[in-house]
Design a protein around this motif. Sequence first.
Motif, PDB file in Angstrom:
ATOM      1  N   ILE A  29       0.989  -1.044  -0.224  1.00  0.00           N
ATOM      2  CA  ILE A  29      -0.143   0.494   0.111  1.00  0.00           C
ATOM      3  C   ILE A  29       0.693   1.146   0.201  1.00  0.00           C
ATOM      4  N   TRP A  30       1.985   1.331   0.317  1.00  0.00           N
ATOM      5  CA  TRP A  30       3.041   2.240   0.044  1.00  0.00           C
ATOM      6  C   TRP A  30       3.094   3.032  -0.995  1.00  0.00           C
ATOM      7  N   TRP A  31       2.697   2.386  -2.102  1.00  0.00           N
ATOM      8  CA  TRP A  31       3.013   2.889  -3.772  1.00  0.00           C
ATOM      9  C   TRP A  31       1.442   4.118  -3.271  1.00  0.00           C
ATOM     10  N   LEU A  44       1.807   7.287  -1.075  1.00  0.00           N
ATOM     11  CA  LEU A  44       2.358   8.122  -2.007  1.00  0.00           C
ATOM     12  C   LEU A  44       2.451   8.213  -3.417  1.00  0.00           C
ATOM     13  N   VAL A  45       1.864   8.155  -3.800  1.00  0.00           N
ATOM     14  CA  VAL A  45       0.951   8.903  -4.979  1.00  0.00           C
ATOM     15  C   VAL A  45      -0.156  10.008  -3.983  1.00  0.00           C
ATOM     16  N   ALA A  46      -0.845   9.417  -3.041  1.00  0.00           N
ATOM     17  CA  ALA A  46      -1.628  10.844  -2.294  1.00  0.00           C
ATOM     18  C   ALA A  46      -0.895  11.621  -1.475  1.00  0.00           C
ATOM     19  N   GLY A  47       0.115  11.158  -1.259  1.00  0.00           N
ATOM     20  CA  GLY A  47       1.048  12.748  -0.651  1.00  0.00           C
ATOM     21  C   GLY A  47       1.569  13.531  -1.986  1.00  0.00           C
ATOM     22  N   GLY A  48       1.438  12.970  -3.293  1.00  0.00           N
ATOM     23  CA  GLY A  48       1.922  13.742  -4.631  1.00  0.00           C
ATOM     24  C   GLY A  48       1.609  14.331  -5.127  1.00  0.00           C
ATOM     25  N   VAL A  49       0.010  13.567  -5.162  1.00  0.00           N
ATOM     26  CA  VAL A  49      -1.379  14.426  -5.641  1.00  0.00           C
ATOM     27  C   VAL A  49      -1.829  15.580  -4.315  1.00  0.00           C
ATOM     28  N   ALA A  50      -1.365  15.335  -2.954  1.00  0.00           N
ATOM     29  CA  ALA A  50      -2.512  16.259  -1.954  1.00  0.00           C
ATOM     30  C   ALA A  50      -0.926  17.513  -2.123  1.00  0.00           C
ATOM     31  N   GLY A  51       0.314  17.220  -2.499  1.00  0.00           N
ATOM     32  CA  GLY A  51       1.020  18.314  -2.080  1.00  0.00           C
ATOM     33  C   GLY A  51       1.022  19.443  -3.523  1.00  0.00           C
ATOM     34  N   ALA A  57       5.556  18.140  -5.030  1.00  0.00           N
ATOM     35  CA  ALA A  57       5.345  16.411  -5.142  1.00  0.00           C
ATOM     36  C   ALA A  57       5.747  15.301  -4.933  1.00  0.00           C
ATOM     37  N   PRO A  58       6.913  15.144  -4.822  1.00  0.00           N
ATOM     38  CA  PRO A  58       7.883  14.234  -4.625  1.00  0.00           C
ATOM     39  C   PRO A  58       8.114  14.694  -3.306  1.00  0.00           C
ATOM     40  N   GLU A  59       7.938  15.519  -2.446  1.00  0.00           N
ATOM     41  CA  GLU A  59       9.327  15.353  -1.545  1.00  0.00           C
ATOM     42  C   GLU A  59       7.726  15.077  -0.402  1.00  0.00           C
ATOM     43  N   THR A  60       6.497  15.679  -0.827  1.00  0.00           N
ATOM     44  CA  THR A  60       5.546  15.798  -0.047  1.00  0.00           C
ATOM     45  C   THR A  60       5.176  14.053   0.162  1.00  0.00           C
ATOM     46  N   ALA A  61       5.512  13.705  -1.347  1.00  0.00           N
ATOM     47  CA  ALA A  61       4.836  12.804  -1.124  1.00  0.00           C
ATOM     48  C   ALA A  61       5.551  11.369  -0.608  1.00  0.00           C
ATOM     49  N   ILE A  62       7.014  11.464  -0.991  1.00  0.00           N
ATOM     50  CA  ILE A  62       7.961  10.893   0.584  1.00  0.00           C
ATOM     51  C   ILE A  62       8.069  11.624   1.833  1.00  0.00           C
TER      52      ILE A  62
END
Length: 135
Positions: free
Chosen positions: A52-54, A57-64, A121-126
């Motif tokens: 579920i980690w991916w 990652l996608v949810a964090g990137g989209v939110a950012g 996006a990558p920063e927030t995703a991580i």
Amino acid sequence: MALLQEHKGEWLIIDFEDEEAVYVMDVDMVLDIGDSLTIPDEFTEEEKTTGIWWRQLVAGGVAGAVSRTGTAPLDRMKVFMQVHSSKTNKISLAGGFKQMIKEGGVASLWRGNGVNVIKIAPETAIKFMAYEQVR
């Protein structure tokens, strides 16, 4: 450096540089930043280990990306006012938005947002994925 601490219904400021100095403060409101809240478990152990980690990652990137895109006009206005405003040329918020729209249309409010999204996006995703994995 000082410490704000509650003692017997009063708020005290303790000055670390002068150990003798303790000041009493009258406080009408205290802001709770939520550091004592517990975080609920939303995922079972099976869900955590099935990849579920991916999604996180996608949810964090989209939110950012959505967050940065939503605030992009205000960031753009901040830079516009820093560059074009002076003591003799005061620019209001409404006047700045009118000027930007006049110069480049409504789309100019989001000029440069692509670079911000690529950055955030990558920063927030991580950050989001790491938070979800650790909790």
